[in-house]
Write a protein that holds these residues in place. Sequence first.
Motif, PDB file in Angstrom:
ATOM      1  N   VAL A 193       0.821  -1.215   0.000  1.00 48.71           N
ATOM      2  CA  VAL A 193       0.000   0.000   0.000  1.00 48.71           C
ATOM      3  C   VAL A 193       0.857   1.269   0.000  1.00 48.71           C
ATOM      4  CG1 VAL A 193      -1.960  -1.157   1.103  1.00 48.71           C
ATOM      5  CG2 VAL A 193      -0.360   0.142   2.525  1.00 48.71           C
ATOM      6  N   LEU A 194       2.076   1.171   0.502  1.00 45.51           N
ATOM      7  CA  LEU A 194       2.945   2.357   0.511  1.00 45.51           C
ATOM      8  C   LEU A 194       3.800   2.439  -0.752  1.00 45.51           C
ATOM      9  CD1 LEU A 194       4.117   2.180   4.239  1.00 45.51           C
ATOM     10  CD2 LEU A 194       2.630   3.940   3.258  1.00 45.51           C
ATOM     11  N   GLY A 195       3.694   1.418  -1.606  1.00 48.16           N
ATOM     12  CA  GLY A 195       4.509   1.413  -2.829  1.00 48.16           C
ATOM     13  C   GLY A 195       5.993   1.366  -2.519  1.00 48.16           C
ATOM     14  N   ALA A 196       6.381   0.472  -1.600  1.00 49.88           N
ATOM     15  CA  ALA A 196       7.792   0.383  -1.198  1.00 49.88           C
ATOM     16  C   ALA A 196       8.655  -0.044  -2.381  1.00 49.88           C
ATOM     17  CB  ALA A 196       7.955  -0.621  -0.054  1.00 49.88           C
ATOM     18  N   GLU A 197       9.924   0.377  -2.306  1.00 50.44           N
ATOM     19  CA  GLU A 197      10.912   0.001  -3.311  1.00 50.44           C
ATOM     20  C   GLU A 197      11.232  -1.481  -3.176  1.00 50.44           C
ATOM     21  OE1 GLU A 197      15.227   1.556  -3.029  1.00 50.44           O
ATOM     22  OE2 GLU A 197      13.789   3.124  -2.423  1.00 50.44           O
ATOM     23  N   GLU A 198      11.246  -1.939  -1.927  1.00 52.98           N
ATOM     24  CA  GLU A 198      11.598  -3.330  -1.649  1.00 52.98           C
ATOM     25  C   GLU A 198      11.051  -3.689  -0.266  1.00 52.98           C
ATOM     26  OE1 GLU A 198      15.604  -4.929  -2.761  1.00 52.98           O
ATOM     27  OE2 GLU A 198      15.921  -5.059  -0.601  1.00 52.98           O
ATOM     28  N   ILE A 199      10.685  -4.968  -0.126  1.00 54.70           N
ATOM     29  CA  ILE A 199      10.293  -5.475   1.194  1.00 54.70           C
ATOM     30  C   ILE A 199      11.358  -6.468   1.617  1.00 54.70           C
ATOM     31  CG2 ILE A 199       8.564  -6.796   2.479  1.00 54.70           C
ATOM     32  CD1 ILE A 199       6.521  -5.648   0.387  1.00 54.70           C
ATOM     33  N   GLN A 200      11.961  -6.228   2.750  1.00 60.02           N
ATOM     34  CA  GLN A 200      13.020  -7.118   3.222  1.00 60.02           C
ATOM     35  C   GLN A 200      12.490  -7.971   4.368  1.00 60.02           C
ATOM     36  OE1 GLN A 200      16.240  -4.449   4.273  1.00 60.02           O
ATOM     37  NE2 GLN A 200      16.771  -4.140   2.111  1.00 60.02           N
ATOM     38  N   ILE A 201      12.580  -9.289   4.198  1.00 60.79           N
ATOM     39  CA  ILE A 201      12.167 -10.221   5.241  1.00 60.79           C
ATOM     40  C   ILE A 201      13.445 -10.741   5.887  1.00 60.79           C
ATOM     41  CG2 ILE A 201      10.914 -12.370   5.733  1.00 60.79           C
ATOM     42  CD1 ILE A 201       8.976 -10.399   4.573  1.00 60.79           C
ATOM     43  N   TRP A 202      13.753 -10.229   7.070  1.00 56.41           N
ATOM     44  CA  TRP A 202      14.986 -10.623   7.765  1.00 56.41           C
ATOM     45  C   TRP A 202      14.699 -11.821   8.657  1.00 56.41           C
ATOM     46  CZ3 TRP A 202      19.790  -8.305   7.128  1.00 56.41           C
ATOM     47  CH2 TRP A 202      19.803  -7.137   6.350  1.00 56.41           C
TER      48      TRP A 202
END
Length: 389
Positions: A219-228
């Motif tokens: 919804v925020l239009g992130a550049e990337e989602i990082q799953i740590w």
Amino acid sequence: MIVMKFGGTSVADADRVRRVAELVAERRDRRPVVVVSALSGVTDRLLEAASLARAGRREALDPVFSDLARRHRWALAGSIDDSGRKHDLALEIDARLDDLRQLLRAIRVLGETTARALDTVLAFGELMSSRILAAALADRDVEACWLDPREVLATDRRFGAAEPDLERTAELATSRLAPMAARGAVAVLGGFVGATPDGITTTLGRGGSDTSAAVLGAVLGAEEIQIWTDVDGLMTADPRIVAAARPLDRVSFAEAAELAYYGAKVLHPASIEPAVRRGIPVRVLNTLRPASPGTLVLREVAAGAPAVASVASRSGLLAVRVSSPRLRVDPTFLLDVATTCARCGATPDVTASSEIGALVALRNDEAGRAAAVALAQHGPTEVREAMAV
Ligand code: ASP
Ligand code: MG
């Protein structure tokens, strides 16, 4: 901006919380929104506490509660240096623990828990871990804002397995998170937790923090989602079985889904679907080895990618061979076999058919065993246990 999501093992204790705060601080120029799970094992402990309370087993409940209190007090004491900040946070955590104690007491007195009450209990894990992480960031001079996920993540009313409402979450997230990110503040919020339109606490189902991260990123239009997490990414094989397994640079969403279906536990692709559908790359990274590049999950298979991404396996299956009584090709035979499996609630992992019959591999659970019995109505069966796919 990016979304950084940290799983329970990444914030298992004070040392890990410090490490995570460091990782976030180093990436503050990418304007991270931070989503965090409960400290590892805490959700299981909360479930246990709720069931002991319901059973009225106070002697067994007290030590579980003390253990929860101790873990959070240690985590906060060891991850924050500033004594004023530590003191304030300790008061805050104690107040939350007190709320939890009262809630458990109410469950004990009533002798029952509803799905709705259980969600309120389970939410404590993420509500506390996120406050600790926000304070640990502030301790490193990062302007960090703790946010209540119930004010951001809007869901329906399916307690225990709530579905995020993307439209409403988009409105809430834009109005609450975007201004923070714009002024360079790092928003920190617990995953897994949301709220109904009338503000009742919900949870998204086990492992739901990945979903929170994906929904917010989408919804925020992130550049990337990082799953740590605590591994280097998705692997070419299960490293416990194949010593030469190595992390994959990239996988497609479909490949990640297949791997999860056959037992790879790193990431449940359904949880990141909202992000993948919008073409937002999801990267799986290792908190303990942040320099390794991790695995990027993309909407499509990358050009030139190897035909086989990875080998996964699942054991402990039932193999059921059903012989066709007619001994000739019968197009409805396989359909009957599939229908019987479905009626028993079993989904075959693998189905093979030939002129003289069909072979299905089923999980050795209640549904699978029921299907193995019911399949005998279509012809003579032979059932073998301890098989693998
Ligand atoms: N703490 C929750 C669980 O253990 C959610 C999560 O970790 O993603 O299932
Ligand atoms: Mg977890």
